[in-house]
Design a protein around this motif. Structure first.
Motif, PDB file in Angstrom:
ATOM      1  N   VAL A   1       0.787  -1.099   0.178  1.00 55.16           N
ATOM      2  CA  VAL A   1       0.122  -0.147   0.062  1.00 55.16           C
ATOM      3  C   VAL A   1       0.810   1.241   0.051  1.00 55.16           C
ATOM      4  N   LYS A   2       0.502   2.287  -1.027  1.00 52.61           N
ATOM      5  CA  LYS A   2       1.249   3.512  -1.077  1.00 52.61           C
ATOM      6  C   LYS A   2       0.943   4.193   0.278  1.00 52.61           C
ATOM      7  N   PRO A   3       1.798   5.353   0.636  1.00 56.20           N
ATOM      8  CA  PRO A   3       2.987   5.679  -0.011  1.00 56.20           C
ATOM      9  C   PRO A   3       4.087   4.460   0.380  1.00 56.20           C
ATOM     10  N   LEU A   4       5.013   4.432  -0.324  1.00 55.45           N
ATOM     11  CA  LEU A   4       6.191   3.456  -0.105  1.00 55.45           C
ATOM     12  C   LEU A   4       7.482   4.020   0.210  1.00 55.45           C
ATOM     13  N   GLY A   5       7.970   3.291   1.209  1.00 50.69           N
ATOM     14  CA  GLY A   5       9.284   3.906   1.700  1.00 50.69           C
ATOM     15  C   GLY A   5      10.199   2.629   1.351  1.00 50.69           C
ATOM     16  N   GLU A   6      11.639   3.026   0.968  1.00 52.09           N
ATOM     17  CA  GLU A   6      12.537   1.967   0.702  1.00 52.09           C
ATOM     18  C   GLU A   6      12.663   0.490   1.902  1.00 52.09           C
ATOM     19  N   SER A   7      12.452   1.224   3.023  1.00 50.70           N
ATOM     20  CA  SER A   7      12.457   0.378   4.107  1.00 50.70           C
ATOM     21  C   SER A   7      11.328  -0.898   4.090  1.00 50.70           C
ATOM     22  N   SER A   8      10.083  -0.649   3.562  1.00 55.56           N
ATOM     23  CA  SER A   8       9.054  -1.563   3.357  1.00 55.56           C
ATOM     24  C   SER A   8       9.122  -2.046   2.088  1.00 55.56           C
ATOM     25  N   LEU A   9       9.769  -1.259   1.015  1.00 58.16           N
ATOM     26  CA  LEU A   9       9.709  -2.205  -0.332  1.00 58.16           C
ATOM     27  C   LEU A   9      10.826  -3.069  -0.877  1.00 58.16           C
ATOM     28  N   VAL A  10      11.993  -2.751  -0.428  1.00 59.90           N
ATOM     29  CA  VAL A  10      12.886  -3.504  -0.587  1.00 59.90           C
ATOM     30  C   VAL A  10      12.616  -5.003   0.079  1.00 59.90           C
ATOM     31  N   PRO A  11      12.416  -4.990   1.261  1.00 59.04           N
ATOM     32  CA  PRO A  11      12.386  -6.583   1.882  1.00 59.04           C
ATOM     33  C   PRO A  11      11.187  -7.220   1.376  1.00 59.04           C
ATOM     34  N   SER A  12      10.051  -6.342   1.147  1.00 63.01           N
ATOM     35  CA  SER A  12       8.903  -6.880   0.367  1.00 63.01           C
ATOM     36  C   SER A  12       9.127  -7.806  -0.948  1.00 63.01           C
ATOM     37  N   ILE A  13      10.009  -6.822  -1.760  1.00 63.80           N
ATOM     38  CA  ILE A  13      10.453  -7.463  -3.041  1.00 63.80           C
ATOM     39  C   ILE A  13      11.072  -8.574  -2.918  1.00 63.80           C
ATOM     40  N   GLU A  14      12.162  -8.738  -1.951  1.00 64.02           N
ATOM     41  CA  GLU A  14      13.111  -9.636  -1.741  1.00 64.02           C
ATOM     42  C   GLU A  14      12.419 -11.014  -1.306  1.00 64.02           C
ATOM     43  N   LEU A  15      11.283 -10.811  -0.438  1.00 68.38           N
ATOM     44  CA  LEU A  15      10.652 -12.019   0.038  1.00 68.38           C
ATOM     45  C   LEU A  15       9.638 -12.752  -1.221  1.00 68.38           C
ATOM     46  N   ALA A  16       8.923 -11.617  -1.766  1.00 71.67           N
ATOM     47  CA  ALA A  16       8.179 -12.018  -2.978  1.00 71.67           C
ATOM     48  C   ALA A  16       8.743 -12.705  -3.866  1.00 71.67           C
ATOM     49  N   VAL A  17       9.908 -12.158  -4.408  1.00 77.28           N
ATOM     50  CA  VAL A  17      10.749 -12.921  -5.430  1.00 77.28           C
ATOM     51  C   VAL A  17      11.574 -14.298  -5.026  1.00 77.28           C
ATOM     52  N   ALA A  18      11.974 -14.484  -3.585  1.00 74.56           N
ATOM     53  CA  ALA A  18      12.297 -15.620  -3.321  1.00 74.56           C
ATOM     54  C   ALA A  18      11.173 -16.603  -3.180  1.00 74.56           C
ATOM     55  N   ARG A  19      10.175 -16.439  -2.530  1.00 67.22           N
ATOM     56  CA  ARG A  19       8.968 -17.176  -2.509  1.00 67.22           C
ATOM     57  C   ARG A  19       8.548 -17.631  -3.814  1.00 67.22           C
ATOM     58  N   SER A  20       8.330 -16.561  -4.776  1.00 65.78           N
ATOM     59  CA  SER A  20       7.809 -17.062  -6.280  1.00 65.78           C
ATOM     60  C   SER A  20       9.038 -17.946  -6.931  1.00 65.78           C
ATOM     61  N   LYS A  21      10.183 -17.911  -6.603  1.00 69.32           N
ATOM     62  CA  LYS A  21      11.360 -18.728  -7.108  1.00 69.32           C
ATOM     63  C   LYS A  21      10.975 -20.058  -6.756  1.00 69.32           C
ATOM     64  N   GLU A  22      10.859 -20.184  -5.428  1.00 70.50           N
ATOM     65  CA  GLU A  22      10.363 -21.623  -4.490  1.00 70.50           C
ATOM     66  C   GLU A  22       9.064 -22.231  -5.067  1.00 70.50           C
ATOM     67  N   MET A  23       8.347 -21.511  -5.310  1.00 74.57           N
ATOM     68  CA  MET A  23       7.154 -22.021  -5.951  1.00 74.57           C
ATOM     69  C   MET A  23       7.210 -22.460  -7.285  1.00 74.57           C
ATOM     70  N   ARG A  24       8.092 -21.922  -8.043  1.00 71.98           N
ATOM     71  CA  ARG A  24       8.299 -22.291  -9.464  1.00 71.98           C
ATOM     72  C   ARG A  24       9.104 -23.420  -9.608  1.00 71.98           C
ATOM     73  N   GLN A  25       9.914 -23.527  -8.616  1.00 74.15           N
ATOM     74  CA  GLN A  25      10.756 -24.887  -8.609  1.00 74.15           C
ATOM     75  C   GLN A  25      10.034 -26.207  -8.079  1.00 74.15           C
ATOM     76  N   LEU A  26       9.132 -25.819  -7.299  1.00 69.75           N
ATOM     77  CA  LEU A  26       8.106 -26.914  -6.768  1.00 69.75           C
ATOM     78  C   LEU A  26       7.219 -27.330  -7.763  1.00 69.75           C
ATOM     79  N   LYS A  27       6.719 -26.363  -8.674  1.00 72.90           N
ATOM     80  CA  LYS A  27       6.026 -26.787  -9.757  1.00 72.90           C
ATOM     81  C   LYS A  27       6.794 -27.490 -10.768  1.00 72.90           C
ATOM     82  N   LYS A  28       7.949 -27.123 -11.086  1.00 73.30           N
ATOM     83  CA  LYS A  28       8.928 -27.790 -12.065  1.00 73.30           C
ATOM     84  C   LYS A  28       9.115 -29.389 -11.500  1.00 73.30           C
TER      85      LYS A  28
END
Length: 193
Positions: free
Chosen positions: A104-131
C-alpha cells in the motif's frame, strides 16, 4: 548474484520515476516502464522480467486484470501490486490472480525492498516446486505407459516381463525415441491405449 530485472507499471509518471530511482539505487535493474495494463503486459512479453510492479488502478486495463494475464502467460516471475487501495476485495482478487505481494502506497525503501526480496524468493520456490511436480508427474505417466505396453507385449507376444522391457528399451535405442514414446506406439498399434 544476478540483479533482479523489474518492470514498473503505474499511470503516474512521477511514481514511476521515484520507484525507478529507488530500485536502481538498491541494485535492481529496471528493464521497462508502462502507464497502463496493456503496456505492462507487452513490456513483460518483451523483457520477461523477474518482477513486475503493478498499480491496481490504471487506465485502459487495470493492474489486477493485467496481473491475471501476466500470470497466465507466465511472462514475469513475480508480480507485486502497488496501490493506494487496501480493501480486502482488492487483496483477495490479487491473491487469486497469482500476485506474490501487495503493498500500500506511499512506499518507502524500508518496506519496499524487503517485500520485493521475500516475494521474489517465494516465487522462485513456487516455480521450482511446480517444476519438480511436473517432472515427477511426467515420470509416473511414462512409467504407467511403459508398464501397459509391457503388459500388452506379455499378453499378446508371450514375452516375460524382462524380455518385454528389454524389447521396448532396444527399440527406444535403435529408433532414438524415448521409451515412453515407443510404449505409446506399441499401445496404439495394438489398440491398447
Amino acid at each position: 548474484m544476478s540483479r533482479i530485472r523489474v518492470v514498473i507499471a503505474d499511470d503516474e509518471p512521477i511514481t514511476r520515476m521515484d520507484l525507478k530511482e529507488l530500485l536502481s539505487a538498491q541494485g535492481y535493474q529496471v528493464v521497462g516502464e508502462a502507464a497502463d495494463g496493456f503496456d505492462a503486459i507487452e513490456m513483460c512479453r518483451q523483457t520477461q522480467p523477474d518482477l513486475v510492479l503493478l498499480d491496481v488502478k490504471m487506465p485502459l486495463l487495470d493492474g489486477l486484470s493485467a496481473a491475471r494475464i501476466i500470470y497466465e502467460e507466465d511472462i514475469a516471475e513475480t508480480i507485486i501490486m502497488l496501490t493506494a487501495y487496501s480493501e480486502w476485495e482488492f487483496v483477495k482478487t490479487a491473491r487469486d490472480q497469482g500476485v506474490a505481494g501487495y503493498l500500500v502506497k506511499p512506499l518507502g525503501e524500508s518496506s519496499l525492498v524487503p517485500s520485493i526480496e521475500l516475494a521474489v524468493a517465494r516465487s522462485k520456490e513456487m516455480r521450482q516446486l511446480k517444476k519438480d511436480i511436473r517432472q515427477v508427474t511426467d515420470r509416473l505417466e511414462s512409467r504407467t505407459v511403459i508398464e501397459k505396453a509391457k503388459g500388452l507385449l506379455m499378453a499378446q507376444e508371450g514375452m516375460t516381463e524382462q524380455s518385454a522391457y528389454d524389447y521396448i528399451r532396444k527399440l527406444s535405442q535403435s529408433k532414438k525415441l524415448s521409451m515412453r514414446r515407443v510404449a505409446e506406439i506399441i499401445l496404439m498399434r495394438s489398440g491398447g491405449r
